[in-house]
Design a protein around this motif. Structure first.
Motif, PDB file in Angstrom:
ATOM      1  N   ARG A  46     -83.184  61.337  28.724  1.00 58.01           N
ATOM      2  CA  ARG A  46     -83.916  60.062  28.801  1.00 58.01           C
ATOM      3  C   ARG A  46     -84.692  59.800  27.507  1.00 58.01           C
ATOM      4  O   ARG A  46     -84.745  58.669  27.025  1.00 58.01           O
ATOM      5  CB  ARG A  46     -84.842  60.048  30.015  1.00 58.01           C
ATOM      6  CG  ARG A  46     -84.101  59.855  31.332  1.00 58.01           C
ATOM      7  CD  ARG A  46     -85.038  59.586  32.499  1.00 58.01           C
ATOM      8  NE  ARG A  46     -86.044  60.621  32.693  1.00 58.01           N
ATOM      9  CZ  ARG A  46     -85.860  61.746  33.381  1.00 58.01           C
ATOM     10  NH1 ARG A  46     -84.697  61.975  33.958  1.00 58.01           N
ATOM     11  NH2 ARG A  46     -86.835  62.623  33.507  1.00 58.01           N
ATOM     12  N   LEU A  47     -85.277  60.845  26.941  1.00 52.79           N
ATOM     13  CA  LEU A  47     -85.973  60.689  25.653  1.00 52.79           C
ATOM     14  C   LEU A  47     -84.992  60.310  24.551  1.00 52.79           C
ATOM     15  O   LEU A  47     -85.295  59.460  23.705  1.00 52.79           O
ATOM     16  CB  LEU A  47     -86.703  61.978  25.278  1.00 52.79           C
ATOM     17  CG  LEU A  47     -88.049  62.221  25.926  1.00 52.79           C
ATOM     18  CD1 LEU A  47     -88.575  63.605  25.551  1.00 52.79           C
ATOM     19  CD2 LEU A  47     -89.052  61.146  25.532  1.00 52.79           C
ATOM     20  N   HIS A  48     -83.834  60.948  24.550  1.00 56.95           N
ATOM     21  CA  HIS A  48     -82.814  60.643  23.552  1.00 56.95           C
ATOM     22  C   HIS A  48     -82.431  59.161  23.640  1.00 56.95           C
ATOM     23  O   HIS A  48     -82.328  58.473  22.612  1.00 56.95           O
ATOM     24  CB  HIS A  48     -81.586  61.543  23.745  1.00 56.95           C
ATOM     25  CG  HIS A  48     -80.540  61.358  22.706  1.00 56.95           C
ATOM     26  ND1 HIS A  48     -80.466  62.137  21.582  1.00 56.95           N
ATOM     27  CD2 HIS A  48     -79.511  60.467  22.617  1.00 56.95           C
ATOM     28  CE1 HIS A  48     -79.447  61.740  20.836  1.00 56.95           C
ATOM     29  NE2 HIS A  48     -78.843  60.728  21.447  1.00 56.95           N
ATOM     30  N   LEU A  54     -85.098  52.738  20.258  1.00 61.68           N
ATOM     31  CA  LEU A  54     -86.079  52.461  19.205  1.00 61.68           C
ATOM     32  C   LEU A  54     -85.385  52.447  17.844  1.00 61.68           C
ATOM     33  O   LEU A  54     -85.635  51.560  17.015  1.00 61.68           O
ATOM     34  CB  LEU A  54     -87.201  53.505  19.236  1.00 61.68           C
ATOM     35  CG  LEU A  54     -88.293  53.350  18.179  1.00 61.68           C
ATOM     36  CD1 LEU A  54     -88.996  52.001  18.293  1.00 61.68           C
ATOM     37  CD2 LEU A  54     -89.304  54.495  18.312  1.00 61.68           C
ATOM     38  N   LEU A  55     -84.496  53.404  17.621  1.00 60.47           N
ATOM     39  CA  LEU A  55     -83.716  53.435  16.382  1.00 60.47           C
ATOM     40  C   LEU A  55     -82.939  52.131  16.224  1.00 60.47           C
ATOM     41  O   LEU A  55     -82.944  51.527  15.141  1.00 60.47           O
ATOM     42  CB  LEU A  55     -82.757  54.626  16.375  1.00 60.47           C
ATOM     43  CG  LEU A  55     -81.856  54.724  15.150  1.00 60.47           C
ATOM     44  CD1 LEU A  55     -82.600  55.403  14.013  1.00 60.47           C
ATOM     45  CD2 LEU A  55     -80.596  55.491  15.460  1.00 60.47           C
ATOM     46  N   SER A 116     -82.858  53.008  29.756  1.00 62.39           N
ATOM     47  CA  SER A 116     -84.284  52.889  30.048  1.00 62.39           C
ATOM     48  C   SER A 116     -85.048  53.194  28.773  1.00 62.39           C
ATOM     49  O   SER A 116     -84.782  54.193  28.098  1.00 62.39           O
ATOM     50  CB  SER A 116     -84.694  53.867  31.150  1.00 62.39           C
ATOM     51  OG  SER A 116     -86.094  53.781  31.353  1.00 62.39           O
ATOM     52  N   PHE A 117     -85.988  52.316  28.452  1.00 63.42           N
ATOM     53  CA  PHE A 117     -86.802  52.491  27.256  1.00 63.42           C
ATOM     54  C   PHE A 117     -88.165  53.024  27.675  1.00 63.42           C
ATOM     55  O   PHE A 117     -89.050  52.265  28.060  1.00 63.42           O
ATOM     56  CB  PHE A 117     -86.943  51.167  26.499  1.00 63.42           C
ATOM     57  CG  PHE A 117     -87.692  51.291  25.201  1.00 63.42           C
ATOM     58  CD1 PHE A 117     -87.112  51.927  24.119  1.00 63.42           C
ATOM     59  CD2 PHE A 117     -88.966  50.774  25.067  1.00 63.42           C
ATOM     60  CE1 PHE A 117     -87.792  52.053  22.921  1.00 63.42           C
ATOM     61  CE2 PHE A 117     -89.656  50.889  23.874  1.00 63.42           C
ATOM     62  CZ  PHE A 117     -89.068  51.526  22.802  1.00 63.42           C
ATOM     63  N   THR A 122     -85.505  48.648  32.093  1.00 63.61           N
ATOM     64  CA  THR A 122     -84.195  49.262  32.323  1.00 63.61           C
ATOM     65  C   THR A 122     -83.123  48.184  32.237  1.00 63.61           C
ATOM     66  O   THR A 122     -83.314  47.082  32.738  1.00 63.61           O
ATOM     67  CB  THR A 122     -84.158  49.930  33.714  1.00 63.61           C
ATOM     68  OG1 THR A 122     -85.193  50.916  33.762  1.00 63.61           O
ATOM     69  CG2 THR A 122     -82.835  50.593  33.983  1.00 63.61           C
ATOM     70  N   VAL A 123     -82.020  48.538  31.597  1.00 63.98           N
ATOM     71  CA  VAL A 123     -80.870  47.647  31.515  1.00 63.98           C
ATOM     72  C   VAL A 123     -79.705  48.360  32.202  1.00 63.98           C
ATOM     73  O   VAL A 123     -79.215  49.371  31.702  1.00 63.98           O
ATOM     74  CB  VAL A 123     -80.500  47.318  30.046  1.00 63.98           C
ATOM     75  CG1 VAL A 123     -79.297  46.380  29.988  1.00 63.98           C
ATOM     76  CG2 VAL A 123     -81.686  46.748  29.297  1.00 63.98           C
TER      77      VAL A 123
END
Length: 179
Positions: A46-48, A54-55, A116-117, A122-123
């Motif tokens: 999830r962090l990735h 963000l990248l 999920s950001f 969430t998309v």
């Protein structure tokens, strides 16, 4: 903008993207150190995804700025082959920086997962999961991720060459505080 240096925003984006690429790579291979079935793996994944989104946003911003403001002039005494190599190298970096998050988003969706950001939004996947397609995209995503390490490494070596051998401003114009 001074034609001899990047803006502070361009410098920030350059170094932020560098940090994010390293962080994403570390998250990917750090996950391999965890035992299979460890719930931490899901958190790392999830962090990735969040840092990958963000990248993607920062790459978009960087590409827009590059299109609007361009880049500083190359040194007048820089030979034509070096100028061509610089153009090809930057094009490769930008292409990989665009391809990696696009492939990551597609990979997530073809695995059947939502984007999920950091839990803020969430998309959902717009199509059904497809394991074969996900496998192919994963290979491409990994290939591009490894490729950016190689291209960025060459980019860094070229900057160091310019700084220590040619003694020009190629490196310093991307450093914070330099105008």
């Amino acid at each position: 903008m001074s034609r001899d240096a990047y803006t502070s925003t361009q410098k920030f984006l350059h170094w932020a993207l560098f940090v994010l690429v390293v962080l994403l790579y570390a998250l990917t291979y750090g996950e391999d150190l965890l035992p299979r079935g460890d719930p931490t793996v899901d958190a790392v994944w999830r962090l990735h995804i969040s840092f990958g989104l963000l990248l993607a946003a920062l790459v978009f911003w960087r590409v827009v700025l590059r299109g609007m403001r361009g880049a500083p002039r190359l040194p007048a005494d820089m030979p034509a082959p070096e100028r061509a190599a610089a153009r090809v190298g930057h094009l490769a970096l930008y292409a990989l920086l665009v391809a990696i998050p696009v492939l990551g988003i597609l990979l997530t969706w073809f695995r059947g997962d939502a984007l999920s950001f950091f839990g803020l939004f969430t998309v959902p996947a717009p199509f059904a999961p497809d394991r074969a397609t996900a496998r192919t995209i994963r290979e491409l995503h990994s290939l591009c991720a490894n490729g950016i390490l190689v291209v960025a490494g060459i980019h860094a070596l070229a900057a160091l060459y310019h700084h220590f051998v040619r003694r020009d401003t190629i490196l310093t114009r991307m450093l914070p505080g330099h105008r």
